[in-house]
Write a protein that holds these residues in place. Structure first.
Motif, mmCIF file in Angstrom:
data_model
loop_
_atom_site.group_PDB
_atom_site.id
_atom_site.type_symbol
_atom_site.label_atom_id
_atom_site.label_comp_id
_atom_site.label_asym_id
_atom_site.label_seq_id
_atom_site.Cartn_x
_atom_site.Cartn_y
_atom_site.Cartn_z
ATOM 1 N N LYS B 113 0.830 -1.208 0.000
ATOM 2 C CA LYS B 113 0.000 0.000 0.000
ATOM 3 C C LYS B 113 0.866 1.261 0.000
ATOM 4 O O LYS B 113 0.632 2.195 -0.766
ATOM 5 N N GLU B 114 1.879 1.253 0.849
ATOM 6 C CA GLU B 114 2.733 2.436 1.011
ATOM 7 C C GLU B 114 3.445 2.750 -0.297
ATOM 8 O O GLU B 114 3.498 3.903 -0.733
ATOM 9 N N GLY B 115 3.981 1.712 -0.942
ATOM 10 C CA GLY B 115 4.695 1.888 -2.197
ATOM 11 C C GLY B 115 3.797 2.468 -3.274
ATOM 12 O O GLY B 115 4.157 3.415 -3.975
ATOM 13 N N ARG B 116 2.588 1.901 -3.377
ATOM 14 C CA ARG B 116 1.658 2.407 -4.400
ATOM 15 C C ARG B 116 1.280 3.848 -4.135
ATOM 16 O O ARG B 116 1.199 4.661 -5.066
ATOM 17 N N ALA B 117 1.064 4.171 -2.863
ATOM 18 C CA ALA B 117 0.698 5.549 -2.520
ATOM 19 C C ALA B 117 1.836 6.491 -2.913
ATOM 20 O O ALA B 117 1.590 7.583 -3.447
ATOM 21 N N ALA B 118 3.086 6.057 -2.691
ATOM 22 C CA ALA B 118 4.233 6.898 -3.041
ATOM 23 C C ALA B 118 4.303 7.093 -4.555
ATOM 24 O O ALA B 118 4.562 8.199 -5.046
ATOM 25 N N VAL B 119 4.057 6.014 -5.316
ATOM 26 C CA VAL B 119 4.093 6.112 -6.780
ATOM 27 C C VAL B 119 2.978 7.036 -7.272
ATOM 28 O O VAL B 119 3.211 7.923 -8.102
ATOM 29 N N ASP B 120 1.769 6.842 -6.740
ATOM 30 C CA ASP B 120 0.644 7.689 -7.153
ATOM 31 C C ASP B 120 0.915 9.156 -6.825
ATOM 32 O O ASP B 120 0.670 10.047 -7.640
ATOM 33 N N GLY B 121 1.431 9.382 -5.605
ATOM 34 C CA GLY B 121 1.719 10.752 -5.184
ATOM 35 C C GLY B 121 2.779 11.390 -6.067
ATOM 36 O O GLY B 121 2.662 12.554 -6.454
ATOM 37 N N ALA B 122 3.817 10.610 -6.414
ATOM 38 C CA ALA B 122 4.893 11.147 -7.243
ATOM 39 C C ALA B 122 4.380 11.477 -8.636
ATOM 40 O O ALA B 122 4.742 12.497 -9.225
ATOM 41 N N LEU B 123 3.521 10.608 -9.176
ATOM 42 C CA LEU B 123 2.946 10.881 -10.502
ATOM 43 C C LEU B 123 2.140 12.181 -10.468
ATOM 44 O O LEU B 123 2.211 12.998 -11.395
ATOM 45 N N ALA B 124 1.396 12.399 -9.381
ATOM 46 C CA ALA B 124 0.591 13.620 -9.268
ATOM 47 C C ALA B 124 1.499 14.846 -9.187
ATOM 48 O O ALA B 124 1.275 15.847 -9.862
ATOM 49 N N LYS B 125 2.579 14.747 -8.375
ATOM 50 C CA LYS B 125 3.493 15.886 -8.225
ATOM 51 C C LYS B 125 4.143 16.247 -9.553
ATOM 52 O O LYS B 125 4.450 17.413 -9.808
ATOM 53 N N ALA B 126 4.400 15.248 -10.390
ATOM 54 C CA ALA B 126 5.072 15.498 -11.672
ATOM 55 C C ALA B 126 4.063 15.803 -12.774
ATOM 56 O O ALA B 126 4.420 15.813 -13.953
ATOM 57 N N ASP B 127 2.812 16.041 -12.386
ATOM 58 C CA ASP B 127 1.733 16.291 -13.348
ATOM 59 C C ASP B 127 1.684 15.164 -14.393
ATOM 60 O O ASP B 127 1.627 15.408 -15.596
ATOM 61 N N ALA B 128 1.731 13.929 -13.907
ATOM 62 C CA ALA B 128 1.716 12.786 -14.827
ATOM 63 C C ALA B 128 0.721 11.733 -14.368
ATOM 64 O O ALA B 128 0.733 10.610 -14.869
ATOM 65 N N ALA B 129 -0.180 12.113 -13.425
ATOM 66 C CA ALA B 129 -1.122 11.117 -12.892
ATOM 67 C C ALA B 129 -1.991 10.547 -14.011
ATOM 68 O O ALA B 129 -2.336 9.371 -14.005
ATOM 69 N N HIS B 130 -2.305 11.417 -14.994
ATOM 70 C CA HIS B 130 -3.192 10.966 -16.070
ATOM 71 C C HIS B 130 -2.483 9.994 -17.029
ATOM 72 O O HIS B 130 -3.116 9.393 -17.875
#
Lengths: 327, 250
Positions: B113-130
């Motif tokens: 869970k923690e790893g996925r949350a970190a990946v999701d958060g990083a994608l959002a910070k880099a404006d790449a969540a989409h």
């Protein structure tokens, strides 16, 4: 275990059952099923348990080994055309086996053939790995593979010329074309340790292979160990290719087709590709072996020939597609 | 966080770093700049542990880097290389999850869970969540650069090294990248970024390091490190009357 692995596993199990029931011996379905369950007459039981099932197990094990070796080599060399057969690893492995047989080592020790086949595979894999480390591209690696294959072929002829007790040409043909006819449980037990260790090594390289997708330097900065990953794949594929050649001779192209078919299902991840490639390649050889038993040829088709008839065109298709992507 | 003392590095028999010394503390956001071939990328590589140190000493988190193995180092330092090959058409989230290789070398769908949350958060910070779920090689150059940035941000390492992260980014994403990195520094990470855009460096970084011909020639607040004298001597440019950078006498 992923759903894909589960599905492939179930298909494999079903094909084992089909393989036990298919053949030229006049055994009815009912008799076969009874023999599978340990009932029925002794002759039928022998046909199933001592001829068909070990043959099926050999086909599946060799296929799975080649599929795993192909996926591992492709991940390491980052090239979708890599495979023990194409890169000359199988040819060198066959050379090792031929030397062991024709110079009488096999008569001294039953382990001589698999060990020689594994050493032969190791020599070729180390050469390829060294070339890849020096930055050899796809074309160079494939050219080296072609060179290794023809060189191994020439050395095999030389070994035959020099051999103190030359066998017939038919034996050599068996090694070069690949077959699982008349394989016994003993043959499988002999290859099993090398197959198991080889598989463990290649599977252990999985995370490193994914990290290597970003290049050696970035992989190292992520905490991966590119050198260790290389050693795992080179050692593992040598064991897998060597043991499969010792069991069934050289069978080409399976190791290339299986990863190619499975790659889209695993998001092109070189780690998650490993197990499905092994299972799929095992399935391919099981199906091919069932087909050549059922096909109405006077003389049974060699398994390696059947695999190449399907795999060769697929290889050319992948190469042509790659060429378009690169140009 | 990181301290470098008398660092020298040779590549192919040529000295490319000579006696470089500086220290970077937690919470600092510094730009490393200099003309082409000044040794900026090599300096970052030496810090990331992928270039062999010829002489000098690097300390990371108070421990000598020479005594750290690759895994221990990766937990301290995350590095975004200038060349960023991706061999297979990996899924975006699998590329980003490689940023947490030192924590757990798992693909995204096998992460905790923690790893996925970190990946999701990083994608959002880099404006790449989409971009999650997309195949990497089908992305544009700028989108690929943002995914690589997300890979870096997914790492919990307290020190971030970025080599020309603005290349291939449009102006809006360059600005948002610098804001993101400033926020990472504010949250306590040490951030060192190789930049060619001096305006961007002066605007966002509290500190600018200037390298020339393998040596560190200036180190200080932007106004001081990018003084008229340094601009002329190192970069061969000067400020015009309109405060624009123009080519000048070297």
């Amino acid at each position: 275990m992923s759903r894909l692995t589960l599905i492939l596993g179930l298909i494999s199990a079903a094909l084992f059952a089909v393989s036990a029931l298919a053949g030229t011996a006049p055994v009815s379905l009912g008799e076969s099923l009874a023999a599978l369950a340990g009932q029925g007459d002794a002759a039928t039981r022998t046909i199933l348990w001592e001829i068909r099932l070990p043959r099926a197990a050999a086909a599946f094990a060799v296929g799975a080994a080649l599929g795993l070796a192909g996926a591992g080599l492709q991940g390491l060399l980052q090239n979708p055309l890599a495979e023990p057969g194409v890169l000359g690893v199988s040819a060198f492995s066959a050379l090792g086996a031929v030397i062991a047989i024709f110079f009488g080592l096999a008569a001294v020790c039953s382990l001589a053939v698999p060990v020689a086949a594994i050493l032969g595979a190791g020599v070729a894999t180390v050469l390829l790995g060294a070339a890849a480390m020096r930055g050899a591209g796809s074309v160079t690696l494939l050219l080296i593979g072609i060179g290794l294959s023809s060189f191994a072929g020439a050395l095999m002829s030389l070994a035959l010329n020099l051999a103190p007790n030359p066998y017939s040409l038919a034996d050599l043909v068996n090694w070069m074309m690949g077959s699982v006819v008349n394989r016994s449980w003993a043959d499988i037990v002999l290859a099993a340790p090398a197959l198991a260790i080889g598989a463990a090594l290649v599977l252990a390289s999985g995370p490193g292979l994914r990290a290597l997708s970003l290049g050696d330097e970035t992989a190292a900065s992520l905490g991966a160990d590119p050198k260790r990953t290389r050693l795992l794949v080179i050692g593992g594929t040598s064991l897998l290719a060597g043991a499969s050649v010792a069991t069934a001779g050289t069978i080409g192209f399976v190791g290339i087709v299986a990863p190619h078919v499975m790659r889209p299902f695993v998001g092109h991840d070189p780690q998650r590709l490993l197990v499905p490639s092994a299972l799929f390649a095992g399935i391919v050889l099981l199906v091919a072996d069932i087909a050549i038993r059922v096909l109405p040829f006077q003389q049974e088709l060699k398994l390696g020939v059947a695999a190449a008839l399907v795999g060769g065109p697929v290889f050319i298709w992948i190469a042509a597609r790659m060429g378009r992507l690169l140009s | 966080m990181i301290s470098v003392n008398g660092l020298s590095v040779s590549l192919g028999g040529r000295r490319v770093l000579m006696d470089v010394s500086f220290a970077l503390g937690a919470g600092e956001f510094a730009a490393l700049t200099g003309p082409n071939g000044a040794g900026k990328s090599t300096a970052l590589k030496a810090l990331a542990g992928v270039a062999a140190v010829e002489a000098g000493r690097i300390e990371i988190g108070g421990a000598p880097a020479a005594s750290m193995n690759a895994l221990a180092r990766a937990r301290q330092v995350a590095w975004l290389a200038q060349a960023r090959p991706v061999a297979w058409n990996l899924r975006v989230e699998d590329v980003v999850s490689l940023g947490r290789f030192a924590e757990a070398p798992a693909a995204y769908d096998r992460m905790g869970k923690e790893g996925r949350a970190a990946v999701d958060g990083a994608l959002a910070k880099a404006d790449a969540a989409h971009l999650a779920g997309r195949a990497f090689q089908a992305l544009s150059g700028g989108e690929q650069a943002r995914v690589h940035l997300a890979r870096l941000l997914a790492s919990p390492a307290p020190c971030l090294l970025l080599d020309e992260p603005c290349a291939a980014l449009d102006i809006a994403h360059q600005l948002s990248l610098m804001e993101t990195l400033a926020a990472e520094a504010a949250s306590g990470r040490a951030v060192l970024v190789v930049l060619h855009d001096l305006e961007l460096a002066a605007r966002f970084c509290q500190r600018v390091l200037v390298m020339d011909a393998g040596r560190l020639v200036a180190d200080g607040a932007p106004g001081e490190a990018l003084s008229g004298e340094v601009l002329g001597r190192v970069f061969g440019v000067q400020r015009s009357a309109e405060r624009q950078l123009i080519r000048g006498p070297r």
